[in-house]
Design a protein around this motif. Structure first.
Motif, short mmCIF file in Angstrom:
data_model
loop_
_atom_site.label_atom_id
_atom_site.label_comp_id
_atom_site.label_asym_id
_atom_site.label_seq_id
_atom_site.Cartn_x
_atom_site.Cartn_y
_atom_site.Cartn_z
N MET A 131 0.71 -1.33 -0.16
CA MET A 131 0.16 -0.31 -0.11
C MET A 131 0.68 1.21 0.35
N PRO A 132 2.11 1.23 0.54
CA PRO A 132 3.26 2.12 0.09
C PRO A 132 2.60 2.89 -1.05
N ASP A 133 3.14 1.86 -1.73
CA ASP A 133 3.21 2.82 -3.36
C ASP A 133 1.78 3.22 -3.51
N LEU A 134 1.28 2.70 -3.25
CA LEU A 134 -0.15 3.58 -3.50
C LEU A 134 -0.99 5.02 -3.08
N THR A 135 0.25 4.94 -2.02
CA THR A 135 0.13 6.16 -0.83
C THR A 135 0.49 7.21 -1.29
N GLU A 136 1.82 6.84 -1.72
CA GLU A 136 2.52 7.97 -2.93
C GLU A 136 2.18 8.55 -3.96
N LEU A 137 1.30 7.60 -4.85
CA LEU A 137 1.09 7.94 -5.71
C LEU A 137 -0.48 8.91 -5.71
N TYR A 138 -1.21 8.41 -4.91
CA TYR A 138 -2.37 9.21 -5.07
C TYR A 138 -1.62 10.68 -3.53
N GLN A 139 -0.41 11.16 -3.23
CA GLN A 139 -0.32 11.85 -2.52
C GLN A 139 0.57 12.58 -3.12
N SER A 140 0.97 12.36 -4.44
CA SER A 140 1.66 12.67 -5.35
C SER A 140 0.89 13.81 -7.12
N ILE A 141 -0.33 12.53 -6.85
CA ILE A 141 -1.43 13.18 -7.62
C ILE A 141 -2.14 14.57 -7.05
N ILE A 142 -2.33 14.13 -5.69
CA ILE A 142 -2.49 15.79 -5.01
C ILE A 142 -1.90 17.40 -4.93
N LEU A 143 -0.85 16.70 -5.25
CA LEU A 143 0.05 17.26 -5.12
C LEU A 143 0.24 19.17 -6.68
N ASP A 144 0.37 17.52 -6.94
CA ASP A 144 0.44 17.76 -8.99
C ASP A 144 -0.63 19.28 -9.11
N HIS A 145 -1.84 18.30 -8.51
CA HIS A 145 -3.11 18.98 -8.48
C HIS A 145 -3.21 20.39 -7.96
N ASN A 146 -2.66 20.55 -6.50
CA ASN A 146 -2.05 21.83 -5.86
C ASN A 146 -1.62 22.59 -6.67
N ARG A 147 -0.37 22.39 -6.92
CA ARG A 147 1.09 23.08 -7.98
C ARG A 147 -0.15 23.70 -9.31
N ARG A 148 -0.51 22.10 -10.17
CA ARG A 148 -0.54 23.01 -11.39
C ARG A 148 -1.83 22.30 -11.18
N PRO A 149 -2.97 23.35 -10.95
CA PRO A 149 -4.45 22.88 -11.06
C PRO A 149 -5.11 22.88 -13.10
N ARG A 150 -5.57 22.03 -12.98
CA ARG A 150 -6.13 22.42 -14.72
C ARG A 150 -7.38 22.85 -14.50
N ASN A 151 -7.78 23.45 -15.03
CA ASN A 151 -8.90 24.80 -15.75
C ASN A 151 -9.29 25.75 -14.45
N PHE A 152 -8.30 26.34 -14.02
CA PHE A 152 -7.57 27.03 -13.58
C PHE A 152 -7.29 28.52 -14.09
N HIS A 153 -9.04 28.54 -14.44
CA HIS A 153 -8.96 30.72 -15.44
C HIS A 153 -10.22 30.90 -15.35
N GLU A 154 -10.85 31.96 -15.27
CA GLU A 154 -11.95 32.37 -15.16
C GLU A 154 -12.61 32.15 -16.38
N MET A 155 -13.84 32.12 -16.66
CA MET A 155 -14.61 31.58 -18.56
C MET A 155 -15.07 32.67 -18.77
N GLU A 156 -15.03 32.44 -20.06
CA GLU A 156 -15.87 33.24 -20.65
C GLU A 156 -16.85 33.02 -21.41
N GLY A 157 -17.86 33.43 -21.16
CA GLY A 157 -18.92 32.80 -21.81
C GLY A 157 -20.45 31.74 -21.29
N ALA A 158 -19.50 31.45 -19.97
CA ALA A 158 -19.90 30.46 -18.93
C ALA A 158 -21.95 30.92 -18.86
N ASP A 159 -22.40 29.85 -18.75
CA ASP A 159 -23.93 29.57 -18.63
C ASP A 159 -23.72 29.82 -17.11
#
Length: 155
Positions: free
Chosen positions: A1-29
């Motif tokens: 399980m340690p490898d899986l835990t490390e993978l999950y932590q790296s996913i969270i850290l990556d999305h925190n450091r480089r969030p996807r879709n992190f911008h104001e959207m023009e033309g939103a409904d």
């Protein structure tokens, strides 16, 4: 399980450091705001619908790593999904982070395999104080899909 835990932590850290879709959207409904006063997480979520499909979704905000990463992963996961599919994904995610499941559902621990990168948040169930951090963006999305407006709060 340690490898899986490390993978999950790296996913969270990556999305925190480089969030996807992190911008104001023009033309939103749709637009909705979320606030978790306990942790200080705040976000604004924009959604553009194409009929019943989430054509695009983005967010801006500040908060803890779990909150920001959850919002980032959520935007990736729901883009292109129908409103019903997004609601079903919300229910599965919420069950996973709270460690609960309904009578006719697969227990949350067993269902993480089908959650993709969202499974990185399964460990949140061990820290009840962090459930609100992980689920804030999801509750805000539900508000936006319902076109409810206003601010969603975790209190």
């Amino acid at each position: 399980m340690p490898d899986l835990t490390e993978l999950y932590q790296s996913i969270i850290l990556d999305h925190n450091r480089r969030p996807r879709n992190f911008h104001e959207m023009e033309g939103a409904d749709r637009r909705s705001e979320g606030h978790n006063p306990l942790c200080g997480d705040e976000l604004t979520l924009w959604v553009r619908m194409d009929g019943d499909v989430i054509a695009d979704v983005s967010f801006l905000g500040k908060g803890c790593a779990i909150s920001k990463a959850s919002a980032s992963c959520m935007t990736v996961a729901v883009k292109g999904k129908t409103r019903a599919e997004a609601e079903a994904l919300f229910a599965r995610f919420h069950a996973m982070v709270t460690g609960t499941h309904g009578e006719n559902e697969t227990p949350a621990v067993e269902s993480t395999a089908s959650m993709g990168s969202l499974a990185a948040f399964a460990g949140v169930a061990q820290f009840p104080i962090r459930v609100k951090c992980a689920s804030l963006a999801w509750h805000t999305l539900r508000s936006a899909l319902a076109d409810a407006g206003g601010t969603v709060t975790t209190e």
